[in-house]
Write an enzyme that holds these catalytic residues in place. Structure first.
Site, PDB file in Angstrom:
ATOM      1  N   GLY A   1      38.512 -24.043  46.927  1.00  0.00           N
ATOM      2  CA  GLY A   1      38.388 -25.065  47.933  1.00  0.00           C
ATOM      3  C   GLY A   1      37.174 -25.746  48.066  1.00  0.00           C
ATOM      4  O   GLY A   1      36.280 -25.577  47.286  1.00  0.00           O
TER       5      GLY A   1
ATOM      6  N   HIS B   1      38.590 -20.754  37.278  1.00  0.00           N
ATOM      7  CA  HIS B   1      40.151 -21.168  37.543  1.00  0.00           C
ATOM      8  C   HIS B   1      40.999 -20.253  36.455  1.00  0.00           C
ATOM      9  O   HIS B   1      41.244 -20.954  35.557  1.00  0.00           O
ATOM     10  CB  HIS B   1      40.410 -22.313  37.582  1.00  0.00           C
ATOM     11  CG  HIS B   1      39.790 -22.946  38.820  1.00  0.00           C
ATOM     12  ND1 HIS B   1      40.482 -23.204  39.882  1.00  0.00           N
ATOM     13  CD2 HIS B   1      38.515 -23.728  39.005  1.00  0.00           C
ATOM     14  CE1 HIS B   1      39.757 -23.746  40.984  1.00  0.00           C
ATOM     15  NE2 HIS B   1      38.546 -23.954  40.429  1.00  0.00           N
TER      16      HIS B   1
ATOM     17  N   SER C   1      39.862 -29.135  45.841  1.00  0.00           N
ATOM     18  CA  SER C   1      38.357 -28.683  45.650  1.00  0.00           C
ATOM     19  C   SER C   1      37.567 -29.973  45.349  1.00  0.00           C
ATOM     20  O   SER C   1      36.195 -29.883  45.688  1.00  0.00           O
ATOM     21  CB  SER C   1      38.270 -27.808  44.586  1.00  0.00           C
ATOM     22  OG  SER C   1      38.662 -26.553  44.747  1.00  0.00           O
TER      23      SER C   1
ATOM     24  N   GLU D   1      44.261 -19.592  36.634  1.00  0.00           N
ATOM     25  CA  GLU D   1      45.205 -20.263  36.409  1.00  0.00           C
ATOM     26  C   GLU D   1      45.388 -21.603  35.541  1.00  0.00           C
ATOM     27  O   GLU D   1      46.543 -21.890  35.233  1.00  0.00           O
ATOM     28  CB  GLU D   1      45.862 -20.831  38.014  1.00  0.00           C
ATOM     29  CG  GLU D   1      45.474 -22.052  38.485  1.00  0.00           C
ATOM     30  CD  GLU D   1      43.884 -22.044  38.719  1.00  0.00           C
ATOM     31  OE1 GLU D   1      43.288 -23.095  38.818  1.00  0.00           O
ATOM     32  OE2 GLU D   1      43.412 -20.741  39.073  1.00  0.00           O
TER      33      GLU D   1
ATOM     34  N   GLY E   1      30.303 -26.339  42.982  1.00  0.00           N
ATOM     35  CA  GLY E   1      28.977 -26.913  42.778  1.00  0.00           C
ATOM     36  C   GLY E   1      28.065 -26.089  43.607  1.00  0.00           C
ATOM     37  O   GLY E   1      26.896 -26.172  43.708  1.00  0.00           O
ATOM     38  N   PHE E   2      28.733 -24.813  44.111  1.00  0.00           N
ATOM     39  CA  PHE E   2      27.825 -23.435  44.666  1.00  0.00           C
ATOM     40  C   PHE E   2      28.107 -22.371  44.042  1.00  0.00           C
ATOM     41  O   PHE E   2      28.982 -22.245  43.126  1.00  0.00           O
ATOM     42  CB  PHE E   2      28.404 -23.410  46.080  1.00  0.00           C
ATOM     43  CG  PHE E   2      27.821 -24.719  47.037  1.00  0.00           C
ATOM     44  CD1 PHE E   2      26.734 -24.819  47.807  1.00  0.00           C
ATOM     45  CD2 PHE E   2      28.863 -25.873  47.317  1.00  0.00           C
ATOM     46  CE1 PHE E   2      26.503 -25.688  48.593  1.00  0.00           C
ATOM     47  CE2 PHE E   2      28.367 -26.916  47.953  1.00  0.00           C
ATOM     48  CZ  PHE E   2      27.333 -26.794  48.590  1.00  0.00           C
TER      49      PHE E   2
ATOM     50  N   ASN F   1      35.295 -25.517  38.599  1.00  0.00           N
ATOM     51  CA  ASN F   1      35.027 -26.791  39.420  1.00  0.00           C
ATOM     52  C   ASN F   1      34.423 -26.146  40.627  1.00  0.00           C
ATOM     53  O   ASN F   1      34.850 -25.910  41.635  1.00  0.00           O
ATOM     54  CB  ASN F   1      36.583 -27.413  39.838  1.00  0.00           C
ATOM     55  CG  ASN F   1      36.214 -28.324  40.906  1.00  0.00           C
ATOM     56  OD1 ASN F   1      34.846 -28.740  41.120  1.00  0.00           O
ATOM     57  ND2 ASN F   1      37.177 -28.669  41.767  1.00  0.00           N
TER      58      ASN F   1
ATOM     59  N   CYS G   1      37.056 -18.921  42.839  1.00  0.00           N
ATOM     60  CA  CYS G   1      36.319 -20.219  43.354  1.00  0.00           C
ATOM     61  C   CYS G   1      35.697 -19.950  44.643  1.00  0.00           C
ATOM     62  O   CYS G   1      34.668 -19.141  44.772  1.00  0.00           O
ATOM     63  CB  CYS G   1      37.200 -21.329  43.255  1.00  0.00           C
ATOM     64  SG  CYS G   1      36.090 -22.758  42.978  1.00  0.00           S
TER      65      CYS G   1
ATOM     66  N   GLN H   1      32.959 -17.053  46.477  1.00  0.00           N
ATOM     67  CA  GLN H   1      31.840 -17.329  46.960  1.00  0.00           C
ATOM     68  C   GLN H   1      31.919 -16.615  48.465  1.00  0.00           C
ATOM     69  O   GLN H   1      30.989 -15.982  48.978  1.00  0.00           O
ATOM     70  CB  GLN H   1      31.494 -18.783  47.380  1.00  0.00           C
ATOM     71  CG  GLN H   1      31.248 -19.240  45.976  1.00  0.00           C
ATOM     72  CD  GLN H   1      31.404 -20.886  45.992  1.00  0.00           C
ATOM     73  OE1 GLN H   1      31.865 -21.479  46.954  1.00  0.00           O
ATOM     74  NE2 GLN H   1      31.315 -21.412  44.837  1.00  0.00           N
TER      75      GLN H   1
END
Length: 373
Positions: free
Chosen positions: A227, A345, A48, A347, A299-300, A297, A255, A259
């Site tokens: 990703g 996340h 990612s 995991e 940014g969107f 993690n 993640c 989205q």
């Protein structure tokens, strides 16, 4: 560690000076910060982070070196690395190289000796932005020009760069209970292992896999991974997921998979000012009221109403999780068919593990679907 002088230049002209760390060279990308105090090896190998220069807020990095067991993928994916105090020696019984050596071996350009507290405060106030690291030239104006000519993250897609080229299977641990088709948009290695521990045979598939190819596996569930890049550029994955939802196959996304789920439901996405990156983010599960400390993690984020429900082509949906720092949407679910996702996340390599129950929730959805409930 090299004593070669290095510079870090941000697109707004802010300059930081230090010493080269890792490979000698020059790199440009979106510069972001991660607040994790541990787990730097997992961060570096998270696909990612493709397209990004990562600055660590923890001041001392590299203490435990690197090992062969904690990689989340086959390589280091960050486009650059920024640290304050690089460890002079490695100290861990599993370590077989220093972090500096690993970065150099894989051609990752970094910089050490940077005031990362000042850098983080700057990014927090001004937002994530393009930046460049150079240990081959100290010409600030020249590097700044190249930084400002580089592409921005908005609209960028790196999925084809990070996805697996060939499908592969992670077998179930113990008795096989379910088959899951996992679309690799930049998957972390721990994710299929967490599913395998629950009796799931995981077929990890390239991002280009069509719905017809997914259906041919006869999966009990479909998963879309984390990703890099802008979810607004992931039209192919959105189209595939819409077909999965129309077929009412149980779905779980993490993640970027969250989205894409949001987009498939008709929701929009937007870029956060500086994003969430680290392993200490408080999230509330609105379905239980429980607060979890989680690994992030992204940014969107998905633009959805936190309260109440919203209409989708597949019936009513709702926000299930929210970040307590800023009220950003961290989870979605459909009310009338088996589909949900989270932005963070569960995991969680290298931790925390508060959200591991989400894999059990996926198992429950598939169990109910098999039983016709």
């Amino acid at each position: 560690m090299s004593s070669t002088e290095a510079i870090l230049v941000l697109e707004d002209g802010r300059v930081f000076r230090g010493e080269s760390y890792g490979a000698i060279g020059e790199t440009i990308g979106e510069i972001v910060f991660s607040t994790g105090m541990t787990g730097y090896q997992e961060t570096l190998t998270d696909p990612s982070y493709k397209g990004q220069i990562v600055a660590m807020t923890a001041p001392h990095i590299g203490n435990t070196g690197v090992n062969d067991e904690d990689f989340e993928s086959s390589r280091i994916w960050v486009d650059g690395y920024v640290v304050r105090d690089a460890a002079r020696v490695r100290s861990n019984w599993r370590s077989n190289a220093t972090l500096d050596e690993a970065l150099e071996h894989q051609g990752v350009v970094g910089i050490a000796g940077v005031d990362t507290r000042a850098l983080t405060r700057h990014l927090r106030d001004r937002g994530s932005m393009r930046g460049g690291i150079s240990s081959v030239s100290t010409d600030v104006e020249s590097l700044l020009a190249r930084v400002n000519a580089a592409p921005v993250m908005t609209g960028a897609s790196f999925i084809d760069d990070v996805t697996t080229e060939q499908a592969y299977v992670v077998p179930a641990v113990g008795e096989k209970r379910f088959t899951v088709a996992a679309i690799d948009l930049g998957i972390k290695g721990m994710t299929p292992r967490r599913m395998a521990e629950r009796g799931i045979e995981v077929h990890v598939l390239p991002a280009s896999t069509t719905f017809e190819q997914i259906a041919a596996i006869g999966p009990d569930g479909v998963f879309m991974s984390n990703g890099p890049g802008d979810p607004a550029a992931a039209d192919r994955a959105v189209t595939t997921l819409k077909q999965v939802l129309e077929a009412r196959i149980p779905y779980f996304g993490i993640c970027l998979g969250n989205q894409i789920f949001g987009r498939a439901l008709g929701l929009g996405t937007y870029k956060l000012v500086y994003g969430h990156r680290g392993i200490n983010q408080p999230v509330q599960d609105l379905t239980t009221g429980k607060v979890e400390i989680t690994a992030h993690n992204h940014g969107f984020a998905v633009d959805a109403p936190i309260e109440g429900t919203f209409e989708t082509p597949y019936g009513a949906g709702r926000v299930t999780h929210v970040c307590l720092n800023d009220q950003v949407v961290e989870g979605l679910a459909l009310l009338n068919q088996p589909a949900f996702s989270v932005q963070y996340h569960p995991e969680a390599a290298a931790g925390p593990h508060d959200a591991a129950y989400l894999f059990d929730r996926f198992v429950d959805l598939m169990s109910s679907a098999k039983a016709g409930v």
